[in-house]
Structures are given as structure tokens and as C-alpha cells.
Scaffold this active site. Structure first.
Site, PDB file in Angstrom:
ATOM      1  N   HIS A 151      -0.951  -2.590  -4.490  1.00 35.75           N
ATOM      2  CA  HIS A 151      -0.532  -3.620  -5.442  1.00 35.75           C
ATOM      3  C   HIS A 151      -0.535  -3.149  -6.893  1.00 35.75           C
ATOM      4  O   HIS A 151      -0.929  -3.879  -7.808  1.00 35.75           O
ATOM      5  CB  HIS A 151      -1.416  -4.856  -5.300  1.00 35.75           C
ATOM      6  CG  HIS A 151      -1.269  -5.585  -3.991  1.00 35.75           C
ATOM      7  ND1 HIS A 151      -0.252  -5.324  -3.103  1.00 35.75           N
ATOM      8  CD2 HIS A 151      -2.026  -6.562  -3.424  1.00 35.75           C
ATOM      9  CE1 HIS A 151      -0.385  -6.121  -2.039  1.00 35.75           C
ATOM     10  NE2 HIS A 151      -1.452  -6.872  -2.208  1.00 35.75           N
ATOM     11  N   HIS A 189       2.276 -13.357  -5.823  1.00 29.96           N
ATOM     12  CA  HIS A 189       1.306 -13.397  -4.732  1.00 29.96           C
ATOM     13  C   HIS A 189       0.575 -14.744  -4.684  1.00 29.96           C
ATOM     14  O   HIS A 189      -0.653 -14.797  -4.558  1.00 29.96           O
ATOM     15  CB  HIS A 189       0.301 -12.256  -4.887  1.00 29.96           C
ATOM     16  CG  HIS A 189      -0.273 -11.751  -3.595  1.00 29.96           C
ATOM     17  ND1 HIS A 189      -0.808 -12.594  -2.639  1.00 29.96           N
ATOM     18  CD2 HIS A 189      -0.393 -10.495  -3.096  1.00 29.96           C
ATOM     19  CE1 HIS A 189      -1.246 -11.872  -1.616  1.00 29.96           C
ATOM     20  NE2 HIS A 189      -0.990 -10.593  -1.865  1.00 29.96           N
ATOM     21  N   GLU A 247       5.453 -13.553   0.348  1.00 29.42           N
ATOM     22  CA  GLU A 247       5.781 -12.687  -0.777  1.00 29.42           C
ATOM     23  C   GLU A 247       7.180 -12.120  -0.589  1.00 29.42           C
ATOM     24  O   GLU A 247       7.401 -11.252   0.252  1.00 29.42           O
ATOM     25  CB  GLU A 247       4.765 -11.555  -0.876  1.00 29.42           C
ATOM     26  CG  GLU A 247       3.317 -12.016  -0.902  1.00 29.42           C
ATOM     27  CD  GLU A 247       2.380 -10.951  -0.374  1.00 29.42           C
ATOM     28  OE1 GLU A 247       2.559  -9.764  -0.701  1.00 29.42           O
ATOM     29  OE2 GLU A 247       1.472 -11.308   0.405  1.00 29.42           O
ATOM     30  N   ARG A 292       0.821  -1.212   0.000  1.00 28.51           N
ATOM     31  CA  ARG A 292       0.000   0.000   0.000  1.00 28.51           C
ATOM     32  C   ARG A 292       0.852   1.259   0.000  1.00 28.51           C
ATOM     33  O   ARG A 292       1.883   1.307   0.681  1.00 28.51           O
ATOM     34  CB  ARG A 292      -0.926  -0.001   1.227  1.00 28.51           C
ATOM     35  CG  ARG A 292      -1.930  -1.142   1.239  1.00 28.51           C
ATOM     36  CD  ARG A 292      -2.622  -1.254   2.589  1.00 28.51           C
ATOM     37  NE  ARG A 292      -3.626  -2.312   2.587  1.00 28.51           N
ATOM     38  CZ  ARG A 292      -3.356  -3.601   2.779  1.00 28.51           C
ATOM     39  NH1 ARG A 292      -2.106  -3.983   2.994  1.00 28.51           N
ATOM     40  NH2 ARG A 292      -4.323  -4.509   2.757  1.00 28.51           N
ATOM     41  N   ASP A 308       0.072 -10.247   8.655  1.00 27.62           N
ATOM     42  CA  ASP A 308       0.079  -9.530   7.376  1.00 27.62           C
ATOM     43  C   ASP A 308       1.194  -8.489   7.450  1.00 27.62           C
ATOM     44  O   ASP A 308       0.968  -7.293   7.287  1.00 27.62           O
ATOM     45  CB  ASP A 308      -1.286  -8.867   7.128  1.00 27.62           C
ATOM     46  CG  ASP A 308      -1.448  -8.370   5.692  1.00 27.62           C
ATOM     47  OD1 ASP A 308      -0.532  -8.582   4.870  1.00 27.62           O
ATOM     48  OD2 ASP A 308      -2.495  -7.764   5.390  1.00 27.62           O
TER      49      ASP A 308
END
Length: 382
Positions: free
Chosen positions: A136, A207, A347, A111, A281
Site C-alpha cells: 500500500h 480503502h 477497492e 503488495r 481478499d
């Protein structure tokens, strides 16, 4: 000119024949996947599905978003399962709630606050697609583009995409190449490279969502995860990196000795960072400076099947996501829903945000080359 057209036609026929001829090989280990279910034109470009095989691994790649559709690996008894979440057709990808499954993300993963970044004294505005922020690469980021198929062999595929100056607000004509290769050592390798004719920002990744028990085969909370990192990046309530690097010691984010993913995830009310993300996350720091050195990013073991995944990279970090927001609305290629915490993503990426000047830069200049290497190594363990 006629000779060029003839050669191009033969190349297309070769690729189509190869994909069709290998489909039975893929079908024996996974959901039945057929090139015809991906054969369409999007944005004026041909979409296809391509099968790879080497060692004990098989994979299916589509040039729509450069996605890993399928990746089959054996368990401790030699039984194969598809360990990457994906869909059976291009139509399923286009209507899916989750739009990033298996895709290459760019120009920048993550972001960007309010869609604004500064570079060389100039401010750039990017389209908003995640609350008040850019995420993204934007709605028409690399995940939503049809990549050119440059070359296909039994074990490798090379894709390319030319992102024009101003696309999704990013400056510079960016030429990107992605190479997927299955090795005889049971690796899936991914090389991402990019060059530009104008200063821009770049942070590419894949991803893919994994479940080592197989797509749709239940929770990943019992998977044993090891991340050899001492620190991770703090985020604010919008999940924008604050620039602060936090120690994992004494927190639910400490995976250095390995533990079940679900062991501390229930502590979300006691840990602010865990609460903000609704689970895991976060980006972990693997290296402080850019280098070509390949390091271990993470190891995951499914205790039931014995499948083991080791992820290696030359990137500065790895982002771990525990699929906190899947609600079962998408149905995968195995005919099962993508449910809450039934998959995980690792990722590999640079952990920087373009607005955090204390972090290593994401700026790519003319004459420089962005290169990212990721190795997914599969084995088994008791």
C-alpha cells in the site's frame, strides 16, 4: 504579496467557517464530529475536517490521507446511518491499529514482493512494511500524508498531493489530485488523477470499509454481494499475485448471481485461495484493457435495512476484502469496536502487480495521465 497573503487568509477562514457551520448537519445523522478534533499540524501541514451534503447523503472528509471519515445514507424507512468506518478525531486515526480506514492508497495499492520491481531495465527497491514485502505504498504512503485542500463547496472537495521523486522508493515527481463529490442522485463520486515527470508505477484507490447496517451494527456476512466477474487473480501464501487468472465458476468466489457474503466463506479449509487469505481478499477482473468505459464493479444489499450500494468504475478490477483480521482493538466514531467481519472493502483498482508482465501495465510515463473514476451509488430495496 500582501494581497496574496490576504486572499489565502480569507480562503482559510472560509473553509473553517464552512466546516463549522455544517457540523450540525452532519451530527444529526451520525456520531458528533467536530472540525476542532481534526485541527492540528502534521508534517508541517494543516489538517482539517470538511462536511459535504447533497441529495440524501452527507459525508465528512479529512485531508489527512484524503480519508472518508463518515458517509450517511438512508434506509428503506428514511432513517440514516453512517455506513463507512471511521474515527472521531485525528488522534484516534494516528493511534489506530488499522491504518488505512477510508484513505487514498498510493502510489501502488497491494503488495509488491520483497519491495522490488523492474521498469525499463532498472530495478527499484521499496521499503518493506508487510512481512517481507512492500504494501500500500509503504509506511509513509499517501494514506499517511496531509493533502492540500484546493477547493471546497457544499457538495465537493478537491485535494492534491505532490509525491516527490524517490518518495518511498518510487521514481518521478508525481502530482496527484482527488475529487470527492456528492450528487443529487445519491452518489459519492471519487476521481483520482496523476501525472509524472519520470516513468513510474501508479495504481490508486480508496480503502473505505463499509457496513450498510451502519458502523458497529454487527456482521456483514448476511449482506448480499454481487460481483459480475467471471475470474479473479490467484495469490501465493504471501498474498502476492502469481499472474494466474482463475475462473470463479464452481468456487466460493462466484458472486455473479448474488449471495450472502458468509454463505461460502466457511469453506476456507476446502479452497486454497480462501484459506490463504483467511476469507475474501482477492482482486476480481472486470475488464482486460484500459478504457474510459464505466462498468458495474459490485452491488451490495443489507437485507435488514434495505440499503443498497452499487459501485461503478473505469478501472480494470475491484478488490473485495471481508475484514478478516479486525480484532476489536480499534474503537470507531460510534463508540463501538471494529470487529472481525463486521465490514467490507470494495477497492476499485487495476488488478495488476508490477512484476506480472502478462498483466496490463502500471507504468505511467511523462505526458500521460492516470485517471480513475469510482461511483458509490446508494438506494434502497425491499
Amino acid at each position: 504579496m500582501k494581497k496574496q497573503i490576504h486572499l489565502a487568509f480569507l480562503f482559510i477562514v472560509f473553509i473553517s467557517f464552512k466546516a463549522i457551520s455544517q457540523s450540525n448537519l452532519q451530527n444529526s445523522n451520525s456520531a458528533q464530529l467536530y472540525p476542532k478534533d481534526f485541527n492540528t499540524i502534521l508534517n508541517g501541514k494543516q489538517v482539517g475536517l470538511f462536511f459535504l451534503k447533497n441529495g440524501n447523503l452527507t459525508a465528512a472528509i479529512t485531508n489527512y490521507g484524503g480519508r472518508i471519515v463518515s458517509l450517511c445514507a438512508p434506509d428503506i424507512n428514511g432513517q440514516k446511518a453512517d455506513v463507512v468506518l471511521g474515527f472521531k478525531s485525528i488522534d484516534d486515526y494516528l493511534k489506530a491499529t488499522g491504518v488505512y480506514h477510508g484513505a487514498i492508497i498510493g502510489r501502488v495499492i497491494g503488495r509488491i514482493a520483497k519491495g522490488i520491481f523492474e521498469m525499463d531495465g532498472k530495478s527499484y527497491s521499496l521499503p518493506i512494511n508487510n512481512g517481507a514485502n512492500h504494501q500500500h505504498g509503504g509506511l509513509m504512503g499517501f494514506h499517511n500524508q496531509v493533502w492540500e485542500v484546493k477547493f471546497v463547496t457544499q457538495s465537493s472537495i478537491v485535494l492534491s498531493y505532490n509525491s516527490v521523486d524517490g518518495e518511498m522508493g518510487y521514481p518521478g515527481n508525481l502530482k496527484v489530485e482527488a475529487t470527492y463529490t456528492l450528487t443529487s442522485n445519491n452518489d459519492l463520486t471519487l476521481k483520482l488523477s496523476a501525472t509524472t515527470d519520470k516513468s513510474t508505477i501508479v495504481n490508486l484507490t480508496n480503502h473505505a470499509f463499509f457496513n450498510l447496517a451502519g458502523e458497529g451494527n454487527g456482521t456483514i456476512l448476511d449482506h448480499i454481494l454481487t460481483i459480475p466477474s467471471h475470474s479473479f487473480c490467484a495469490v501465493n501464501p504471501d498474498k502476492i499475485k502469481t499472474g494466474e487468472i482463475l475462473k470463479v465458476e464452481g468456487t466460493p468466489f462466484d458472486f455473479r448471481k448474488g449471495k450472502p457474503i458468509g454463505k461460502d466463506i466457511i469453506l476456507d479449509n476446502a479452497n486454497e485461495q480462501l484459506k490463504i487469505a483467511g476469507g475474501y481478499d482477492q482482486s476480481y477482473v472486470l475488464k482486460k484493457k484500459h478504457s474510459a468505459k464505466i462498468v458495474l464493479a459490485a452491488t451490495v444489499v443489507d437485507p435488514k435495512s434495505g440499503r443498497k450500494l452499487e459501485v461503478f468504475t473505469n478501472n480494470l478490477g475491484v478488490h473485495f476484502f471481508s475484514a478478516n483480521f479486525f480484532k476489536g482493538t480499534d474503537i470507531g466514531k460510534m463508540g463501538k469496536p471494529f470487529n472481525f467481519r463486521e465490514s467490507f472493502a470494495l477497492e476499485t483498482q487495476d488488478y495488476n502487480s508490477p512484476n506480472q508482465k502478462s498483466f496490463p501495465t502500471l507504468i505511467l510515463k511523462p505526458g500521460q495521465k492516470f485517471e480513475s473514476y469510482t461511483i458509490y451509488h446508494f438506494s434502497t430495496t425491499k
